[in-house]
Design an enzyme around this catalytic site. Sequence first.
Site, PDB file in Angstrom:
ATOM      1  N   GLU A 239       0.842  -1.192   0.000  1.00  0.00           N
ATOM      2  CA  GLU A 239       0.000   0.000   0.000  1.00  0.00           C
ATOM      3  C   GLU A 239       0.881   1.246   0.000  1.00  0.00           C
ATOM      4  OE1 GLU A 239      -2.854  -0.066   3.175  1.00  0.00           O
ATOM      5  OE2 GLU A 239      -3.757  -1.949   2.532  1.00  0.00           O
TER       6      GLU A 239
ATOM      7  N   HIS B 191      -8.319   1.018   1.636  1.00  0.00           N
ATOM      8  CA  HIS B 191      -8.082   0.980   3.083  1.00  0.00           C
ATOM      9  C   HIS B 191      -8.982   1.986   3.814  1.00  0.00           C
ATOM     10  CE1 HIS B 191      -4.804  -0.314   6.135  1.00  0.00           C
ATOM     11  NE2 HIS B 191      -5.955  -0.123   6.745  1.00  0.00           N
TER      12      HIS B 191
END
Length: 525
Positions: free
Chosen positions: A260, A278
């Site tokens: 990420e 997220h």
Amino acid sequence: MPKVLISDALSERAVDIFRERGIEVDYKPGMKADELVSVIGNYDGLAIRSATKVTEAVLEKAGGLKVIGRAGIGVDNVDVPAATKKGVVVMNTPFGNSITTAEHAISMMMALARQIPEANASTHAGKWEKNRFMGVELFGKVLGVIGCGNIGSIVIDRAQGLKMKVIGFDPFLTEERAQDIGIEKVELDELLARADFITLHTPLTDSTRNILNAENIAKTKPGVRIVNCARGGLIDEAALKAALESGHVAGAALDVFEVEPAKENALFGMENVVVTPHLGAATSEAQENVALQVAEQMADYLLTGAISNAVNVASVSAEDAPKLKPYMQLAEYLGSMLGQLTVEGIGQVTVELEGHAATLNSKPILAAALAGLMKPISDSVNMVNAPSFARQRDIAVSLTAHDRDCDYQTLVRVTTTDGSQTRTVAGTLFGGRAPRLVEVRGISMEADFGATMLYVRNRDEPGFIGKLGSTLGEAGINIASFYLGRTEKGGVALSLVDIDGTVEDAVLQRIRALPGVIRAELLTF
């Protein structure tokens, strides 16, 4: 005044809380790594979210840092072992965004079951593909929850409201707790074989990394749907892609990814995959909650010593902190005394609590004793990293709280073994606050802890105290207090002399040369 740096975007209310508590705060979200390294040495506390990476390089420059507060659950962006070694408390906020994250998991499961994202895009495009999007009901389906902690339990509650049958796998889940939350506790293989939907709610550790790998995905029920709103890395993404392409897995909904920010991923673009960036904790309520919680926790620690939701040290509640403080100081003094008297490497440490001490939160007392014991080895040791220091040196540590009466209202005893020597010291609290030594190597004596003390063991012979006093007087050393004890008449005697100033090595050598002296050492507290 303690000083805190906030290096990620947090609610302004967090800044207000620090200032209201009397803590200086700098709010500098979006700091680059090199900027953080250059300034971190100026701060006692660091408040972060997920963007700031607290690496070993950062911690090396964090000379005065005492606490890192992570507004959120995961601490993947903090090098916790390095922080522990440095003696820095690492806190998170496991409850502030629990409801938000659980609700997102349920939302993702519903979106997956009814293909809502694809149907939405199709309808926006002017199509009316009613027959294309044939979903499945959640009613009556078996939900397998991997990880039944705080968030997992909320997901379970919401799923039961949807009339799903819930089974759970969690190594720490007891049968009693499973009954309380109304689920069937099963082993992982059984969960994989029975579940129509699987949702993950565990931290990312060595034991949970790729818990859904190719082997375990192959054990799942054909047509299973998988949801992950916990941590990237719990699922082997390549194995999941293969299972989706084969049709063994009917669909997946992912809020977290192995890498990420996930600007590209092998799962992106697949029709049977729902993805979000997220967003598990991304509600205004959750952002506010975790910001306030981390500010309060950090302020409590910096001002009172209270430790909440720490991942690398035992917690001490705000209510317990003032009660434990004198006991921790006593334990640290006792440990320090033994540490200064140790000649060979310590092999074993035992801390025993009796009387009122046995009713208290014992882990901070143990940590304080270890910190005092290790202090002669390294000035950087504190109660955060002392247990780690002990493990690294293969020191066996044990703690016992005795449910029995003792001669004192409260008693802390520390025993060490180094080589063939076993040493024991014990102490109590005078007036419930002041540490006082009451036993040394089996010799009963009453002594306050002074800043500088002379420790002398000698044969119990007439005239020794006069010779010791004369030697100190000739060296211009003033005696503040003199404490005595002995095993028996004519046996071994022990003197603890609280002195003003210090004792030069030459004077210490003259004391060691006095007739009858077995050992003489200078102790500092």
